[in-house]
Design an enzyme around this catalytic site. Sequence first.
Site, PDB file in Angstrom:
ATOM      1  N   HIS A  27      -7.737 -15.535 -12.517  1.00 53.07           N
ATOM      2  CA  HIS A  27      -8.663 -14.956 -11.302  1.00 53.07           C
ATOM      3  C   HIS A  27     -10.267 -15.655 -11.313  1.00 53.07           C
ATOM      4  CE1 HIS A  27      -5.362 -12.003 -11.144  1.00 53.07           C
ATOM      5  NE2 HIS A  27      -5.622 -12.012  -9.913  1.00 53.07           N
ATOM      6  N   LYS A  86     -10.088 -15.150  -0.669  1.00 51.69           N
ATOM      7  CA  LYS A  86     -10.626 -14.374   0.507  1.00 51.69           C
ATOM      8  C   LYS A  86     -12.084 -15.252   0.506  1.00 51.69           C
ATOM      9  CE  LYS A  86     -11.329 -10.197   0.657  1.00 51.69           C
ATOM     10  NZ  LYS A  86     -11.008  -8.547   0.598  1.00 51.69           N
ATOM     11  N   HIS A  89      -1.402 -13.970   2.723  1.00 56.08           N
ATOM     12  CA  HIS A  89      -1.715 -15.428   3.028  1.00 56.08           C
ATOM     13  C   HIS A  89      -0.708 -16.552   3.155  1.00 56.08           C
ATOM     14  CE1 HIS A  89      -2.079 -16.551  -0.954  1.00 56.08           C
ATOM     15  NE2 HIS A  89      -2.982 -15.710  -1.185  1.00 56.08           N
ATOM     16  N   CYS A 129     -10.687 -15.174 -16.854  1.00 52.19           N
ATOM     17  CA  CYS A 129      -9.289 -15.185 -16.609  1.00 52.19           C
ATOM     18  C   CYS A 129      -8.873 -16.409 -16.044  1.00 52.19           C
ATOM     19  CB  CYS A 129      -9.079 -14.064 -15.885  1.00 52.19           C
ATOM     20  SG  CYS A 129      -7.292 -13.883 -15.088  1.00 52.19           S
ATOM     21  N   LYS A 185      -8.185 -23.681  -4.046  1.00 47.87           N
ATOM     22  CA  LYS A 185      -7.233 -22.429  -4.454  1.00 47.87           C
ATOM     23  C   LYS A 185      -7.374 -21.464  -3.082  1.00 47.87           C
ATOM     24  CE  LYS A 185      -6.830 -18.953  -7.751  1.00 47.87           C
ATOM     25  NZ  LYS A 185      -6.210 -18.606  -9.023  1.00 47.87           N
ATOM     26  N   HIS A 220       1.643 -15.929  -0.163  1.00 48.36           N
ATOM     27  CA  HIS A 220       2.615 -14.743  -0.060  1.00 48.36           C
ATOM     28  C   HIS A 220       3.755 -15.172   0.904  1.00 48.36           C
ATOM     29  CE1 HIS A 220      -1.320 -12.671  -0.942  1.00 48.36           C
ATOM     30  NE2 HIS A 220      -0.808 -12.641  -1.889  1.00 48.36           N
ATOM     31  N   CYS A 263      -7.953  -8.176 -17.664  1.00 45.60           N
ATOM     32  CA  CYS A 263      -8.171  -8.604 -16.510  1.00 45.60           C
ATOM     33  C   CYS A 263      -7.377  -7.428 -15.737  1.00 45.60           C
ATOM     34  CB  CYS A 263      -7.616  -9.791 -16.249  1.00 45.60           C
ATOM     35  SG  CYS A 263      -7.752 -10.215 -14.524  1.00 45.60           S
ATOM     36  N   CYS A 305      -4.819  -9.145 -13.150  1.00 45.60           N
ATOM     37  CA  CYS A 305      -3.620  -9.517 -13.649  1.00 45.60           C
ATOM     38  C   CYS A 305      -3.061  -8.417 -14.480  1.00 45.60           C
ATOM     39  CB  CYS A 305      -3.712 -10.322 -14.938  1.00 45.60           C
ATOM     40  SG  CYS A 305      -4.404 -12.010 -14.387  1.00 45.60           S
TER      41      CYS A 305
HETATM   42 ZN    ZN Z   1      -6.660 -12.404 -14.166  1.00 50.84          ZN
END
Ligand code: ZN
Length: 505
Positions: free
Chosen positions: A147, A304, A18, A144, A301, A21, A127, A130
Amino acid sequence: MGRYFVTTAIPYVNGKPHVGHALELVETDAFARYLRARGDEVRCQTGTDDNALKNVQGAEAEGITPTEYVERVAARFISLREPLGLAFDDFIKTSSDPRHRPGVEKLWAACAERGDFYRKSYAGLYCVGCELFYSPDELVDGRCPEHGTVPDLVEESNWFFRLSRYQDQLHELISSDRLRIEPATRKREVLSFIEAGLEDFSASRSMSRARGWGIPVPGDPDQVIYVWFDALGNYITAPGYGNDDASFQHWWNDSDARVHVIGKGIIRFHAVYWPAMLLSAGVRLPDTIFVHEYLTADGMKISKSAGNAEDPADIVAAFNTDALRWWMLRDVARSGDTDYTTERLITRANEDLANNIGNLVNRTVSMVKRYRDGVIPPVAADNAGAAALRAAREQAPATIDAAFTAFDFRRAAEAVTAIGNEGNRYVEAARPWDLAKAERKEGASPAALDAVLAELVATCRDLAAHLTPFLPDAAPRIAAQCGDGGPRVADPAPVFPRLEAAAPA
Ligand SMILES: [Zn+2]
């Protein structure tokens, strides 16, 4: 002239890339292009992190093999090359590139030789996203921070890396800027993390938890090398560590600067774990880590599930490469997250590219064509009316150089638009159309209009040169309009289209 080795992080991606990136790729590409244009010798690399456990899970969810899964992810990243106008020299895929595994094994062996691994049983909150153990106080409401997922409780016996041994050395390297972390807020963040005390980290996983995916620990095939230990190694395995000594000497050991561009979520791995691993292995350190912030999309944020993970290739298809690159380099803040919206991209492209720079180039080329039959007059030594324009042009190289050196792409872009602004102001003040009329009707000397036109062509040629790292597509178009350094301009044609909001799909 220096020699630079420049990298992006290697992402692992659950789904399509996306704009977040794309930002890192575009920033790194612009930095490398700037150095190249300055005359430096540059090698710029990116790639994909294949050995993450998340790839195994993603493959399982889709009923394909991890190898097929990571190949597809890599293909999506490689396919960004054209739409984003990227010019990377190297792309490493850590699971299949023959350079990678021998280098990682050598790195592991060198740290083992140093006595920096020991076996320990451990239970912690892990996680998978991560690939990191979190202490309970690092979690946000038990989740996390990166995430928003609840970490798994993992208990196993692993190889631990003696990170604690390097605490003082790392603190000294970073506080003295021998390992420079940009921007300064991120440097302070790393220093306080180190000051809180570094704990040894688990550098391997059981083969069963890794589902047999990854690089086995040398001499202990029941364990797989921790994916971060493996992934970070890409920065040295690609230039040749453990597989091509001459190349490694050239691009890593003998380079003037080794620069990592990363996102803020993985700073601990790059600014703490990675240099400690290199210190342990007796390998030269990187000297600069630039940490970028995140993009949000429409205030949220990017994810998806939020449905806002727009494919950069689709954005480029709807608008164009120049518009997306320009927005990323011109609008994204150096500190604090920046919100991406289509409106912002359109506004920025129209204001800076179509109305400012594009307009200046178009009117310059058109006037040279109309008033001088396309022949570019010589630049006048003295041109009092162009003082402000000349000042902007003279200041720009130093400003742009300082800005790129500090990874301040926005400031560099502003120095370029400042030239465009002054150029358009100069046209309005000098009124070349009145000078042309005076020549025609009153037989005035051509010197005044010659001076104006020559000044404008020189300005547009400067713009083309300065835009090269930002807009590799558009810069040569501007240069071509201005005659590519030759005596005549080309036929005028708009360099940048005016963008309209796309109709809703
Ligand atoms: Zn994470």
